[in-house]
Scaffold this motif. Structure first.
Motif, PDB file in Angstrom:
ATOM      1  N   THR A   1      16.849   1.671   2.808  1.00 25.18           N
ATOM      2  CA  THR A   1      16.093   0.485   3.232  1.00 25.18           C
ATOM      3  C   THR A   1      15.405  -0.224   2.070  1.00 25.18           C
ATOM      4  OG1 THR A   1      14.496   2.136   3.941  1.00 25.18           O
ATOM      5  CG2 THR A   1      15.657   0.962   5.667  1.00 25.18           C
ATOM      6  N   GLY A   2      15.558   0.259   0.850  1.00 29.89           N
ATOM      7  CA  GLY A   2      15.049  -0.454  -0.317  1.00 29.89           C
ATOM      8  C   GLY A   2      13.539  -0.388  -0.500  1.00 29.89           C
ATOM      9  N   VAL A   3      12.905   0.654   0.032  1.00 31.73           N
ATOM     10  CA  VAL A   3      11.469   0.830  -0.165  1.00 31.73           C
ATOM     11  C   VAL A   3      11.203   1.243  -1.619  1.00 31.73           C
ATOM     12  CG1 VAL A   3       9.583   2.417   0.388  1.00 31.73           C
ATOM     13  CG2 VAL A   3      10.914   1.385   2.234  1.00 31.73           C
ATOM     14  N   ASN A   4      10.205   0.629  -2.224  1.00 28.21           N
ATOM     15  CA  ASN A   4       9.839   0.958  -3.600  1.00 28.21           C
ATOM     16  C   ASN A   4       8.926   2.203  -3.584  1.00 28.21           C
ATOM     17  OD1 ASN A   4       8.771   1.161  -6.155  1.00 28.21           O
ATOM     18  ND2 ASN A   4       8.646  -1.066  -6.446  1.00 28.21           N
ATOM     19  N   VAL A   5       9.542   3.366  -3.699  1.00 27.62           N
ATOM     20  CA  VAL A   5       8.797   4.624  -3.569  1.00 27.62           C
ATOM     21  C   VAL A   5       7.793   4.792  -4.702  1.00 27.62           C
ATOM     22  CG1 VAL A   5       9.003   7.146  -3.518  1.00 27.62           C
ATOM     23  CG2 VAL A   5      10.638   5.749  -2.255  1.00 27.62           C
ATOM     24  N   ALA A   6       8.177   4.385  -5.902  1.00 26.53           N
ATOM     25  CA  ALA A   6       7.275   4.558  -7.055  1.00 26.53           C
ATOM     26  C   ALA A   6       5.986   3.755  -6.857  1.00 26.53           C
ATOM     27  CB  ALA A   6       7.973   4.138  -8.336  1.00 26.53           C
TER      28      ALA A   6
ATOM     29  N   ASN B   1      -6.607   6.206   3.892  1.00 23.09           N
ATOM     30  CA  ASN B   1      -7.126   5.090   4.675  1.00 23.09           C
ATOM     31  C   ASN B   1      -6.717   3.739   4.072  1.00 23.09           C
ATOM     32  OD1 ASN B   1      -8.409   4.440   6.933  1.00 23.09           O
ATOM     33  ND2 ASN B   1     -10.448   5.153   6.297  1.00 23.09           N
ATOM     34  N   THR B   2      -5.488   3.655   3.637  1.00 23.27           N
ATOM     35  CA  THR B   2      -4.989   2.424   3.005  1.00 23.27           C
ATOM     36  C   THR B   2      -4.404   1.514   4.091  1.00 23.27           C
ATOM     37  OG1 THR B   2      -4.400   3.774   1.094  1.00 23.27           O
ATOM     38  CG2 THR B   2      -3.505   1.539   1.163  1.00 23.27           C
ATOM     39  N   PRO B   3      -4.821   0.239   4.132  1.00 15.74           N
ATOM     40  CA  PRO B   3      -4.306  -0.662   5.170  1.00 15.74           C
ATOM     41  C   PRO B   3      -2.785  -0.783   5.092  1.00 15.74           C
ATOM     42  CG  PRO B   3      -6.115  -1.679   3.953  1.00 15.74           C
ATOM     43  CD  PRO B   3      -5.774  -0.410   3.245  1.00 15.74           C
ATOM     44  N   ILE B   4      -2.163  -0.823   6.245  1.00 21.07           N
ATOM     45  CA  ILE B   4      -0.701  -0.836   6.284  1.00 21.07           C
ATOM     46  C   ILE B   4      -0.135  -2.078   5.588  1.00 21.07           C
ATOM     47  CG2 ILE B   4      -0.540  -1.877   8.597  1.00 21.07           C
ATOM     48  CD1 ILE B   4       1.816   0.264   9.013  1.00 21.07           C
ATOM     49  N   ALA B   5      -0.874  -3.187   5.653  1.00 21.36           N
ATOM     50  CA  ALA B   5      -0.384  -4.411   5.000  1.00 21.36           C
ATOM     51  C   ALA B   5      -0.260  -4.204   3.491  1.00 21.36           C
ATOM     52  CB  ALA B   5      -1.318  -5.574   5.298  1.00 21.36           C
ATOM     53  N   ALA B   6      -1.246  -3.529   2.902  1.00 21.59           N
ATOM     54  CA  ALA B   6      -1.227  -3.271   1.458  1.00 21.59           C
ATOM     55  C   ALA B   6      -0.070  -2.334   1.104  1.00 21.59           C
ATOM     56  CB  ALA B   6      -2.549  -2.651   1.026  1.00 21.59           C
TER      57      ALA B   6
ATOM     58  N   GLY C   1       9.292   9.692   3.901  1.00 19.89           N
ATOM     59  CA  GLY C   1       8.580   8.758   4.800  1.00 19.89           C
ATOM     60  C   GLY C   1       7.370   9.427   5.444  1.00 19.89           C
ATOM     61  N   ASP C   2       7.551  10.677   5.894  1.00 15.45           N
ATOM     62  CA  ASP C   2       6.424  11.431   6.471  1.00 15.45           C
ATOM     63  C   ASP C   2       5.294  11.589   5.445  1.00 15.45           C
ATOM     64  OD1 ASP C   2       7.727  12.147   8.947  1.00 15.45           O
ATOM     65  OD2 ASP C   2       8.801  13.742   7.893  1.00 15.45           O
ATOM     66  N   ILE C   3       5.698  11.907   4.213  1.00 13.71           N
ATOM     67  CA  ILE C   3       4.712  12.134   3.151  1.00 13.71           C
ATOM     68  C   ILE C   3       3.899  10.865   2.914  1.00 13.71           C
ATOM     69  CG2 ILE C   3       4.518  12.493   0.638  1.00 13.71           C
ATOM     70  CD1 ILE C   3       6.966  14.425   0.963  1.00 13.71           C
ATOM     71  N   CYS C   4       4.585   9.737   2.847  1.00 14.58           N
ATOM     72  CA  CYS C   4       3.874   8.480   2.593  1.00 14.58           C
ATOM     73  C   CYS C   4       2.988   8.088   3.771  1.00 14.58           C
ATOM     74  CB  CYS C   4       4.870   7.374   2.232  1.00 14.58           C
ATOM     75  SG  CYS C   4       5.536   7.607   0.565  1.00 14.58           S
ATOM     76  N   ARG C   5       3.434   8.354   4.996  1.00 14.99           N
ATOM     77  CA  ARG C   5       2.572   8.054   6.154  1.00 14.99           C
ATOM     78  C   ARG C   5       1.300   8.899   6.088  1.00 14.99           C
ATOM     79  NH1 ARG C   5       5.656   8.105  11.338  1.00 14.99           N
ATOM     80  NH2 ARG C   5       5.638   5.832  11.267  1.00 14.99           N
ATOM     81  N   LYS C   6       1.476  10.203   5.810  1.00 18.10           N
ATOM     82  CA  LYS C   6       0.298  11.084   5.697  1.00 18.10           C
ATOM     83  C   LYS C   6      -0.641  10.584   4.616  1.00 18.10           C
ATOM     84  CE  LYS C   6       1.779  15.540   7.367  1.00 18.10           C
ATOM     85  NZ  LYS C   6       2.412  16.803   7.059  1.00 18.10           N
ATOM     86  N   ALA C   7      -0.061  10.251   3.466  1.00 16.34           N
ATOM     87  CA  ALA C   7      -0.886   9.802   2.333  1.00 16.34           C
ATOM     88  C   ALA C   7      -1.571   8.480   2.661  1.00 16.34           C
ATOM     89  CB  ALA C   7      -0.025   9.674   1.081  1.00 16.34           C
ATOM     90  N   ARG C   8      -0.868   7.601   3.376  1.00 15.47           N
ATOM     91  CA  ARG C   8      -1.467   6.317   3.778  1.00 15.47           C
ATOM     92  C   ARG C   8      -2.674   6.565   4.680  1.00 15.47           C
ATOM     93  NH1 ARG C   8      -0.751   3.481   8.357  1.00 15.47           N
ATOM     94  NH2 ARG C   8       1.263   4.340   8.984  1.00 15.47           N
ATOM     95  N   MET C   9      -2.522   7.492   5.640  1.00 17.04           N
ATOM     96  CA  MET C   9      -3.619   7.739   6.576  1.00 17.04           C
ATOM     97  C   MET C   9      -4.749   8.524   5.904  1.00 17.04           C
ATOM     98  SD  MET C   9      -1.401   8.078  10.049  1.00 17.04           S
ATOM     99  CE  MET C   9      -2.820   7.945  11.114  1.00 17.04           C
ATOM    100  N   GLN C  10      -4.375   9.454   5.033  1.00 17.62           N
ATOM    101  CA  GLN C  10      -5.410  10.255   4.356  1.00 17.62           C
ATOM    102  C   GLN C  10      -6.233   9.409   3.381  1.00 17.62           C
ATOM    103  OE1 GLN C  10      -3.440  14.695   4.786  1.00 17.62           O
ATOM    104  NE2 GLN C  10      -3.679  13.908   2.727  1.00 17.62           N
TER     105      GLN C  10
ATOM    106  N   GLU D   1       2.214   5.396  -6.253  1.00 20.99           N
ATOM    107  CA  GLU D   1       1.113   4.982  -7.128  1.00 20.99           C
ATOM    108  C   GLU D   1      -0.086   4.518  -6.294  1.00 20.99           C
ATOM    109  OE1 GLU D   1       1.734   4.388 -10.800  1.00 20.99           O
ATOM    110  OE2 GLU D   1      -0.468   4.513 -10.695  1.00 20.99           O
ATOM    111  N   LEU D   2       0.182   3.661  -5.313  1.00 19.75           N
ATOM    112  CA  LEU D   2      -0.889   3.121  -4.467  1.00 19.75           C
ATOM    113  C   LEU D   2      -1.573   4.221  -3.657  1.00 19.75           C
ATOM    114  CD1 LEU D   2      -2.293   0.559  -3.210  1.00 19.75           C
ATOM    115  CD2 LEU D   2      -0.541   0.676  -1.417  1.00 19.75           C
TER     116      LEU D   2
END
Ligand code: ZN
Length: 272
Positions: free
Chosen positions: A47-52, A19-24, A8-17, A56-57
C-alpha cells in the motif's frame, strides 16, 4: 508460529501509546486516514506506506521497524537445550501460550499461566509423571488464567503465585524472592505496564548450564510488546530494566507469538 504483531499492529500500538493524532500519522505515512486504518489492520506493504517516516514520528526504532516490515522473525529456538521446558499453546478467541517446567530428578513441576484450557497440561503431567506444585501467574488477564479453576481442582495443593492485589497475602509474589522447583530457581521481577499486576519470572540453574529463561506474560513479544495505553513509559522502562538487561542468550517466553531471546529483541524489537 507467526509474530503476534505485524508492522501495522506495531504502528497502531505505537500511535495509541504516544497519543499521536491519526491525521499526523497518515500525513507522515503518505496515505489517507482510511488507507492508514486498513494498513494498520493488514500490515500490507504494497500500500506504499512510508514506514521509516511513521517509525520516526512514533518513537519506534526506524531500522528495527524496517526489519520487521521486511519479514524478520526470531531464529527458531531449540528448546531441547532446556530439556524440561514445554510451551503449550491453547486456542480460544485467539492463541495464548502457557509454559511448564520441571526438575528431572524430583519431578517437581511448575506451570506458568493456564491458557484457555488445561487438557494439554494434564496430559503432559500424566505422560511425564510430574508432581505439579506451583502455579505462577504472569498477569490475571482472562486468556492467561481461563483454566485456573480446572488446574486448582486437579491439584488442590498447588501453590499459587501472583502479584494481583485481589489475591490473599500468602499468594502474593515478593520481588526478587526466589522459589525453588527442585534445582531450578524461579525469581519474580515486577513488570507492570500492560497489566498492573504483571510479573516476569526468571528461571535459572538449568541442567547443562542452559541459559536463563524469562516467562514474561505480555510485557514483551517477539518484535513487539503488550499494549499499554495508560502507562506506556512505565511498561517500556520495566521491560528494559527487568528483561532486556538479562544476558543476551536468555530465552524469552511470551504469552503470545514465538519464543525469542534477549539478544534478538535488542537487535530487532522496534519499541526498544
Ligand atoms: Zn494480557
Amino acid at each position: 508460529m507467526p509474530l503476534e504483531d505485524h508492522i501495522g499492529d506495531i504502528c497502531r500500538k505505537a500511535r495509541m501509546q504516544t497519543n499521536t493524532p491519526i491525521a499526523a500519522v497518515a500525513a507522515a505515512a503518505g496515505v489517507e486516514e482510511s488507507a492508514l486504518d486498513v494498513w494498520e489492520t493488514d500490515g500490507d506493504l504494497a500500500t506504499g506506506v512510508n514506514v521509516a517516516a511513521l517509525a520516526e514520528l512514533l518513537n519506534l526504532n526506524v531500522a528495527k521497524a524496517a526489519a520487521v516490515a521486511e519479514g524478520w522473525e526470531p531464529e527458531p529456538v531449540d528448546v531441547g537445550q532446556w530439556g524440561f521446558l514445554r510451551m503449550i499453546t491453547t486456542t480460544g478467541s485467539f492463541d495464548v501460550n502457557s509454559f511448564v517446567i520441571w526438575d528431572d530428578a524430583t519431578r517437581e513441576t511448575a506451570v506458568f499461566d493456564t491458557g484457555w484450557f488445561a487438557d494439554d497440561i494434564f496430559q503432559l503431567a500424566e505422560a511425564e509423571g510430574l508432581k505439579m506444585e506451583h502455579l505462577f501467574i504472569t498477569h490475571m488477564h482472562g486468556d492467561h488464567v481461563a483454566a485456573m479453576g480446572e488446574v486448582r481442582k486437579q491439584w488442590p495443593a498447588i501453590q499459587l503465585h501472583t502479584n494481583n492485589s485481589g489475591a490473599p497475602e500468602k499468594n502474593r509474589v515478593q520481588e526478587g524472592k526466589a522459589t525453588m522447583v527442585g534445582g531450578l530457581r524461579i525469581t519474580p521481577q515486577l513488570t507492570p505496564g500492560h497489566a498492573e499486576d504483571g510479573v516476569t519470572y526468571v528461571i535459572e540453574d538449568w541442567p547443562g548450564n542452559a541459559p536463563a529463561v524469562a516467562v514474561v506474560g505480555d510485557a514483551i513479544f517477539a518484535g513487539s510488546m503488550g499494549k499499554d495505553f495508560s502507562t506506556p513509559e512505565l511498561a517500556q522502562r520495566k521491560v528494559r530494566e527487568e528483561i532486556l538487561s538479562l544476558p543476551p542468550e536468555t530465552l524469552i517466553c511470551s504469552g503470545h507469538g514465538p519464543l525469542t531471546t534477549v539478544g534478538e529483541e535488542l537487535e530487532y524489537n522496534p519499541f526498544f
